[in-house]
Design a protein around this motif. Structure first.
Motif, PDB file in Angstrom:
ATOM      1  N   PHE A 251       4.117  -8.928   0.349  1.00 16.61           N
ATOM      2  CA  PHE A 251       3.057  -8.818  -0.646  1.00 16.61           C
ATOM      3  C   PHE A 251       2.813  -7.373  -1.080  1.00 16.61           C
ATOM      4  O   PHE A 251       2.683  -7.096  -2.274  1.00 16.61           O
ATOM      5  CB  PHE A 251       1.776  -9.456  -0.108  1.00 16.61           C
ATOM      6  N   PRO A 252       2.730  -6.420  -0.173  1.00 17.85           N
ATOM      7  CA  PRO A 252       2.571  -5.044  -0.637  1.00 17.85           C
ATOM      8  C   PRO A 252       3.746  -4.575  -1.476  1.00 17.85           C
ATOM      9  O   PRO A 252       3.566  -3.888  -2.487  1.00 17.85           O
ATOM     10  CB  PRO A 252       2.459  -4.232   0.658  1.00 17.85           C
ATOM     11  N   GLU A 253       4.923  -4.954  -1.062  1.00 23.15           N
ATOM     12  CA  GLU A 253       6.081  -4.555  -1.851  1.00 23.15           C
ATOM     13  C   GLU A 253       6.019  -5.186  -3.227  1.00 23.15           C
ATOM     14  O   GLU A 253       6.386  -4.572  -4.245  1.00 23.15           O
ATOM     15  CB  GLU A 253       7.371  -4.994  -1.150  1.00 23.15           C
ATOM     16  N   PHE A 254       5.580  -6.419  -3.252  1.00 21.14           N
ATOM     17  CA  PHE A 254       5.463  -7.083  -4.547  1.00 21.14           C
ATOM     18  C   PHE A 254       4.458  -6.370  -5.425  1.00 21.14           C
ATOM     19  O   PHE A 254       4.683  -6.171  -6.613  1.00 21.14           O
ATOM     20  CB  PHE A 254       5.055  -8.541  -4.327  1.00 21.14           C
ATOM     21  N   CYS A 255       3.341  -5.995  -4.844  1.00 20.64           N
ATOM     22  CA  CYS A 255       2.348  -5.259  -5.636  1.00 20.64           C
ATOM     23  C   CYS A 255       2.951  -3.962  -6.156  1.00 20.64           C
ATOM     24  O   CYS A 255       2.742  -3.582  -7.320  1.00 20.64           O
ATOM     25  CB  CYS A 255       1.120  -4.945  -4.779  1.00 20.64           C
ATOM     26  N   THR A 256       3.661  -3.304  -5.297  1.00 20.59           N
ATOM     27  CA  THR A 256       4.282  -2.054  -5.725  1.00 20.59           C
ATOM     28  C   THR A 256       5.232  -2.292  -6.876  1.00 20.59           C
ATOM     29  O   THR A 256       5.201  -1.576  -7.888  1.00 20.59           O
ATOM     30  CB  THR A 256       5.042  -1.436  -4.541  1.00 20.59           C
ATOM     31  N   ALA A 257       6.083  -3.264  -6.720  1.00 17.09           N
ATOM     32  CA  ALA A 257       7.062  -3.519  -7.769  1.00 17.09           C
ATOM     33  C   ALA A 257       6.376  -3.896  -9.067  1.00 17.09           C
ATOM     34  O   ALA A 257       6.724  -3.409 -10.149  1.00 17.09           O
ATOM     35  CB  ALA A 257       8.017  -4.623  -7.318  1.00 17.09           C
ATOM     36  N   PHE A 258       5.414  -4.754  -8.941  1.00 21.95           N
ATOM     37  CA  PHE A 258       4.692  -5.193 -10.132  1.00 21.95           C
ATOM     38  C   PHE A 258       4.030  -4.002 -10.808  1.00 21.95           C
ATOM     39  O   PHE A 258       4.052  -3.841 -12.023  1.00 21.95           O
ATOM     40  CB  PHE A 258       3.629  -6.194  -9.689  1.00 21.95           C
ATOM     41  N   HIS A 259       3.441  -3.185  -9.988  1.00 25.33           N
ATOM     42  CA  HIS A 259       2.743  -2.041 -10.550  1.00 25.33           C
ATOM     43  C   HIS A 259       3.709  -1.096 -11.240  1.00 25.33           C
ATOM     44  O   HIS A 259       3.415  -0.549 -12.299  1.00 25.33           O
ATOM     45  CB  HIS A 259       2.003  -1.312  -9.426  1.00 25.33           C
ATOM     46  N   LEU A 260       4.854  -0.912 -10.637  1.00 27.69           N
ATOM     47  CA  LEU A 260       5.837  -0.043 -11.272  1.00 27.69           C
ATOM     48  C   LEU A 260       6.299  -0.625 -12.596  1.00 27.69           C
ATOM     49  O   LEU A 260       6.500   0.097 -13.574  1.00 27.69           O
ATOM     50  CB  LEU A 260       7.035   0.147 -10.332  1.00 27.69           C
ATOM     51  N   ILE A 261       6.473  -1.915 -12.614  1.00 33.32           N
ATOM     52  CA  ILE A 261       6.896  -2.530 -13.858  1.00 33.32           C
ATOM     53  C   ILE A 261       5.821  -2.355 -14.914  1.00 33.32           C
ATOM     54  O   ILE A 261       6.113  -2.031 -16.076  1.00 33.32           O
ATOM     55  CB  ILE A 261       7.209  -4.013 -13.623  1.00 33.32           C
ATOM     56  N   VAL A 262       4.602  -2.566 -14.495  1.00 29.61           N
ATOM     57  CA  VAL A 262       3.503  -2.392 -15.429  1.00 29.61           C
ATOM     58  C   VAL A 262       3.479  -0.968 -15.952  1.00 29.61           C
ATOM     59  O   VAL A 262       3.332  -0.714 -17.143  1.00 29.61           O
ATOM     60  CB  VAL A 262       2.184  -2.752 -14.725  1.00 29.61           C
ATOM     61  N   ALA A 263       3.615  -0.050 -15.048  1.00 31.52           N
ATOM     62  CA  ALA A 263       3.602   1.346 -15.474  1.00 31.52           C
ATOM     63  C   ALA A 263       4.764   1.631 -16.408  1.00 31.52           C
ATOM     64  O   ALA A 263       4.617   2.317 -17.421  1.00 31.52           O
ATOM     65  CB  ALA A 263       3.687   2.250 -14.238  1.00 31.52           C
ATOM     66  N   ARG A 264       5.897   1.099 -16.085  1.00 31.51           N
ATOM     67  CA  ARG A 264       7.052   1.354 -16.926  1.00 31.51           C
ATOM     68  C   ARG A 264       6.848   0.788 -18.306  1.00 31.51           C
ATOM     69  O   ARG A 264       7.207   1.388 -19.317  1.00 31.51           O
ATOM     70  CB  ARG A 264       8.289   0.725 -16.262  1.00 31.51           C
ATOM     71  N   LYS A 265       6.258  -0.367 -18.358  1.00 36.34           N
ATOM     72  CA  LYS A 265       6.044  -0.968 -19.651  1.00 36.34           C
ATOM     73  C   LYS A 265       5.052  -0.174 -20.459  1.00 36.34           C
ATOM     74  O   LYS A 265       5.064  -0.233 -21.683  1.00 36.34           O
ATOM     75  CB  LYS A 265       5.527  -2.395 -19.476  1.00 36.34           C
ATOM     76  N   ASN A 266       4.213   0.542 -19.783  1.00 38.28           N
ATOM     77  CA  ASN A 266       3.263   1.362 -20.516  1.00 38.28           C
ATOM     78  C   ASN A 266       3.796   2.745 -20.789  1.00 38.28           C
ATOM     79  O   ASN A 266       3.075   3.599 -21.273  1.00 38.28           O
ATOM     80  CB  ASN A 266       1.966   1.472 -19.731  1.00 38.28           C
ATOM     81  N   GLY A 267       5.014   2.935 -20.451  1.00 43.09           N
ATOM     82  CA  GLY A 267       5.629   4.169 -20.878  1.00 43.09           C
ATOM     83  C   GLY A 267       5.777   5.204 -19.801  1.00 43.09           C
ATOM     84  O   GLY A 267       6.297   6.274 -20.066  1.00 43.09           O
ATOM     85  N   PHE A 268       5.321   4.894 -18.622  1.00 38.69           N
ATOM     86  CA  PHE A 268       5.523   5.865 -17.558  1.00 38.69           C
ATOM     87  C   PHE A 268       6.974   5.837 -17.130  1.00 38.69           C
ATOM     88  O   PHE A 268       7.546   4.790 -16.944  1.00 38.69           O
ATOM     89  CB  PHE A 268       4.669   5.517 -16.347  1.00 38.69           C
ATOM     90  N   LEU A 269       7.514   6.980 -16.940  1.00 41.74           N
ATOM     91  CA  LEU A 269       8.860   7.029 -16.405  1.00 41.74           C
ATOM     92  C   LEU A 269       8.793   6.726 -14.920  1.00 41.74           C
ATOM     93  O   LEU A 269       7.871   7.115 -14.231  1.00 41.74           O
ATOM     94  CB  LEU A 269       9.466   8.407 -16.631  1.00 41.74           C
ATOM     95  N   LEU A 270       9.805   6.071 -14.493  1.00 37.70           N
ATOM     96  CA  LEU A 270       9.797   5.686 -13.095  1.00 37.70           C
ATOM     97  C   LEU A 270      10.023   6.912 -12.226  1.00 37.70           C
ATOM     98  O   LEU A 270      10.870   7.745 -12.522  1.00 37.70           O
ATOM     99  CB  LEU A 270      10.886   4.653 -12.830  1.00 37.70           C
ATOM    100  N   PRO A 271       9.289   6.973 -11.165  1.00 33.11           N
ATOM    101  CA  PRO A 271       9.502   8.129 -10.277  1.00 33.11           C
ATOM    102  C   PRO A 271      10.787   7.953  -9.494  1.00 33.11           C
ATOM    103  O   PRO A 271      11.324   6.862  -9.374  1.00 33.11           O
ATOM    104  CB  PRO A 271       8.286   8.079  -9.351  1.00 33.11           C
TER     105      PRO A 271
END
Lengths: 142, 657
Positions: free
Chosen positions: B312-332
């Motif tokens: 579940f934490p990993e899922f949250c992380t992944a989801f959050h990264l995807i969300v961030a990416r979709k909003n234009g944040f470059l992936l760290p």
């Protein structure tokens, strides 16, 4: 010091090749390619015995005057080839084994990624894999 | 907000005219600067997108203004970027030299006012969504939607009609509104809509005054007043703040986001402590329409234990990264500390999560399609952006509680995947189906019971007695089961088992019980006795048994009882006949048993009882087995039914179109 690391798929096409001196890459590609014959010879010889007894680490495939080539094959017939500079004579077998172990671990991590289709070239986007391979390149520099 | 100083902080000297200052301040406020004074990256991305400059130009702008170097847009960088965009729009090269002079204000298309979004402009929001969807993923990181800063004087009110649904700029307190906007709170789809589809929304090129007009637009609307006021206040506060803590960290997961992630996780895997396997997660994340290499990268970042599955934490992380990416944040390159699975987020609910919420919304669109699949199907399966989004949102809002705002149009191809995520929306229908299916046998049994009741002319037997449970025929058992289920809440009414193995003990018992009349108790305890010969007489026996209700343990009745008992296994195979017969049998049997115990001769009692108990146990075991098998069959059938129904639903709109 490793000068070239290559991951070759079961069908003997490269999934990942990275050389440290980026010039002269072609030479290493050729070396890796020819070393595949030796790898095949080694694994075919042992294949008759129980497969699980087969040693993953193949050892020195063949030395040339400039470098040595070590091989490693996984149970899924994915081959790792490391080309090491001969000038670094202090590289022991254990170190080579540890390099292969790291490589294998990084490779399994890449495999675990559901977005990676086995058989695809390992993209540079697979950051960790590249990072680990680079660490293999440079960790042996004492 | 001091544009000069801000620009100076960006490392470039910017000379801004008054109008430029106003405009940029408004845009800056729109970008929901956090306590640090840094605008929200998502908003900045939207702003960039709204400028309708080519992606390359935007990249250049990002580089020149220093944001690339910094990794985020600071206040100064934003100002420089705005000026650079103005220059680009004026046709000048994107260079720092071009922005030293006076330039026309940059034009942003579709900069929306969040407050406006909240209300009425849903249709436009819906319309914009499709456009957004198309332009969203591929676009370079663009400034987020400009939020009209309410306090900025608006010079051209007349341009307000060009507004796309306003997006709430959300300075810290307003951030929550924007956050809520992102979430599926019904009214707030617009926020995400605007997030998503900046470009397509407003065809006209609103000039800078448009942004300024948004505040005025705001003021026109009664509702936004309070948020406007708060926003203005917060904007001013933030603007004046030089540096603050990184509460606007895009890599933090807010509580709302976490809730959303939880819901999404549950849709894939009901157990929060279990893992989502790689393939399931892959299908799920592929719906976000991010390119595969990026998804691969996100996976690598989030699957810290490298097991090919997501906790579940990993899922949250992944989801959050995807969300961030979709909003234009470059992936760290590496996982930020706040996103590590072990990180405990102290529940940031205020301004900072603005970007996070924004991405969330965007992503929700992507992820939600599955949830809305049913609604989509019902609404006509409009996979194209506009109608689908509208329908989705509508249905979603109606159906879901913590809905997330606008979703991407679900892919038809994602249907099977969405099946997983549509489990929740499916569940209501499924439940209905289940209820229907369940009630159907109920009704069936009830009718049979009714018939039996009529025949018996007496009230149903009292709560199940052990002797009754092991009643002979399966149908008889089913009737009893039904009674038990009605009493015990058993939900599955199994139709008479198609083929039950003949009860082995029946024969033995039959031999054991030669049908002696004296053993009224025997009859009571040995219902398994299969007196096949008596089966045909069952009907008459039933009626006869009725008369034995009161005490007289007539031998006939006992024989009848025995006859009933032995017929039990037979009855299993002869369902139709037994069904009607069993209830009557049951009742007289129970009546008989009631009377019998009083007349049992003591010596045989124990043995009889033991035999009966054994028989009952065997019967119970058999019936339990049967029950479980039938339940499994029922489940399978239900599943098939659900699939067929969903397929039918999918086909229906297609057929209609």
């Amino acid at each position: 010091m490793a000068v070239c690391i290559a991951v070759i798929a079961k069908e003997n096409y490269p999934l990942y090749i990275r050389s440290v001196p980026t010039q002269g890459e072609l030479k290493f590609h050729y070396t890796v390619h020819t070393s595949l014959d030796v790898v095949e010879e080694k694994i075919s010889g042992v294949g008759k015995a129980l497969a699980d007894q087969r040693e993953l680490y193949l050892g020195l495939l063949y030395p040339t005057e400039d470098y040595k080539v070590y091989g490693y094959v996984t149970n899924s017939k994915v081959k790792f080839v490391i080309v090491v500079d001969s000038s670094n004579a202090s590289l022991r077998d254990n170190e080579i084994r540890s390099m292969f172990r790291k490589l294998h671990n990084s490779f399994t991590d890449v495999m675990c990624n559901p977005f990676y289709n086995p058989g695809d070239p390992i993209q540079s986007k697979s950051v960790f894999f590249c990072a680990h391979t680079l660490s293999i390149f440079y960790v042996t520099i004492h | 907000m001091d544009p000069g100083s801000a620009a100076g902080s960006g490392g470039t000297f910017l000379s801004l005219s008054d109008s430029e200052q106003r405009c940029y301040s408004g845009l800056y406020a729109l970008c929901q600067p956090d306590s640090l004074g840094n605008p929200a990256a998502g908003k900045v991305a939207d702003l960039f997108r709204a400028s309708q400059l080519p992606a390359e130009t935007l990249h250049q702008v990002t580089e020149v203004c220093g944001a690339k170097r910094l990794g985020f847009f600071g206040c100064g960088q934003l100002y420089v970027a705005l000026k650079l965009m103005a220059a680009a729009q004026a046709g000048l090269p994107v260079r720092l030299e071009s922005i030293t002079g006076e330039l026309p204000l940059p034009v942003f298309v579709g900069i929306t006012n969040e407050l406006e979004m909240r209300y009425a402009n849903h249709p436009s929001a819906n319309e914009s969504q499709p456009h957004i969807l198309g332009s969203g993923p591929g676009s370079a990181p663009r400034p987020p939607a400009d939020r009209p800063v309410p306090r900025h004087p608006d010079t051209s009110m007349d341009k307000q009609e060009a507004w796309s649904p306003p997006r709430s700029p959300g300075v810290s307190p307003p951030r929550s509104p924007s956050a809520y906007r992102n979430y599926p709170y019904a009214a707030q789809r617009n926020g995400t809509d605007t997030l998503l589809a900046y470009d397509g929304k407003v065809p006209s090129r609103p000039s800078v005054p448009q942004e300024n007009s948004s505040p005025s637009h705001y003021s026109l609307k009664p509702q936004p007043e309070p948020p406007v006021i708060t926003r203005a206040g917060s904007v001013e506060r933030l603007v004046e703040r030089a540096e603050a803590d990184y509460s606007d960290d895009p890599w933090r997961i807010t509580e709302e986001q976490r809730e959303y992630y939880t819901i999404q996780f549950r849709s894939l895997q009901p157990d929060l402590s279990a893992l989502i396997v790689g393939t399931v997660a892959k299908n799920f994340f592929t719906k976000s329409k991010l390119p595969i290499p990026e998804l691969s990268h996100i996976w690598e970042l989030s699957d810290v234990d490298k097991d090919g599955a997501l906790t579940f934490p990993e899922f949250c992380t992944a989801f959050h990264l995807i969300v961030a990416r979709k909003n234009g944040f470059l992936l760290p390159e590496t996982l930020p500390a706040t996103l590590r699975p072990g990180f405990v987020e102290p529940g940031v609910v205020t301004a900072p999560p603005s970007e996070a919420t924004q991405p969330l919304i965007v992503f929700d669109d992507n992820m939600r399609p599955g949830a809305n699949q049913l609604e989509m199907c019902s609404s006509g399966l409009q996979m194209t952006s506009r109608p689908g989004v509208t329908a989705k949102q509508d249905t979603r809002d109606e159906s879901r509680k913590p809905e997330f705002s606008p979703k991407r149009i679900p892919d038809l191809h994602e249907k099977p995947i969405q099946r997983v995520s549509t489990l929740k929306p499916d569940s209501p229908q499924e439940l209905d189906a289940n209820m229907k299916s369940r009630t159907r046998p109920r009704s069936y049994s009830s009718t049979s019971i009714d018939d039996a009741m009529k025949k018996v002319e007496e009230p149903p037997t009292p709560p199940p007695r052990p002797q009754k449970t092991h009643s002979r025929a399966s149908s008889l058992d089913l009737n009893k089961l039904f009674q038990q289920s009605s009493q015990g809440g058993k939900s599955v009414w199994l139709p008479p088992p198609p083929a039950l193995p003949p009860r082995p003990p029946a024969a033995q018992i039959f031999s054991f019980m030669p049908g002696s009349e004296k053993s009224s108790q025997k009859a009571v305890h040995q219902p398994n006795f299969a007196d096949f010969s008596k089966f045909s007489e069952e009907e008459t026996i039933v009626t006869a048994a009725l008369s034995t209700e009161d005490l007289a343990p007539k031998s006939d009745s006992t024989v009848v009882q025995q006859g009933h008992a032995p017929q039990k296994p037979v009855r299993r195979k002869l369902h139709p006949e037994s069904l009607s017969a069993t209830p009557p049998l049951t009742t007289p049997y129970s009546a008989a048993t009631m009377t019998k115990p009083t007349q049992r001769p003591p010596p045989k009692q124990k043995r009889e009882i033991q035999m009966a108990i054994r028989k009952n146990r065997e019967t119970n075991a058999v019936l339990t087995r049967l029950n479980s098998e039938l339940q499994q069959q029922l489940k399978v059938v239900h599943r098939e039914r659900v699939t067929l129904e969903s397929q039918l639903e999918l086909l229906r709109p297609v057929a209609s179109t």
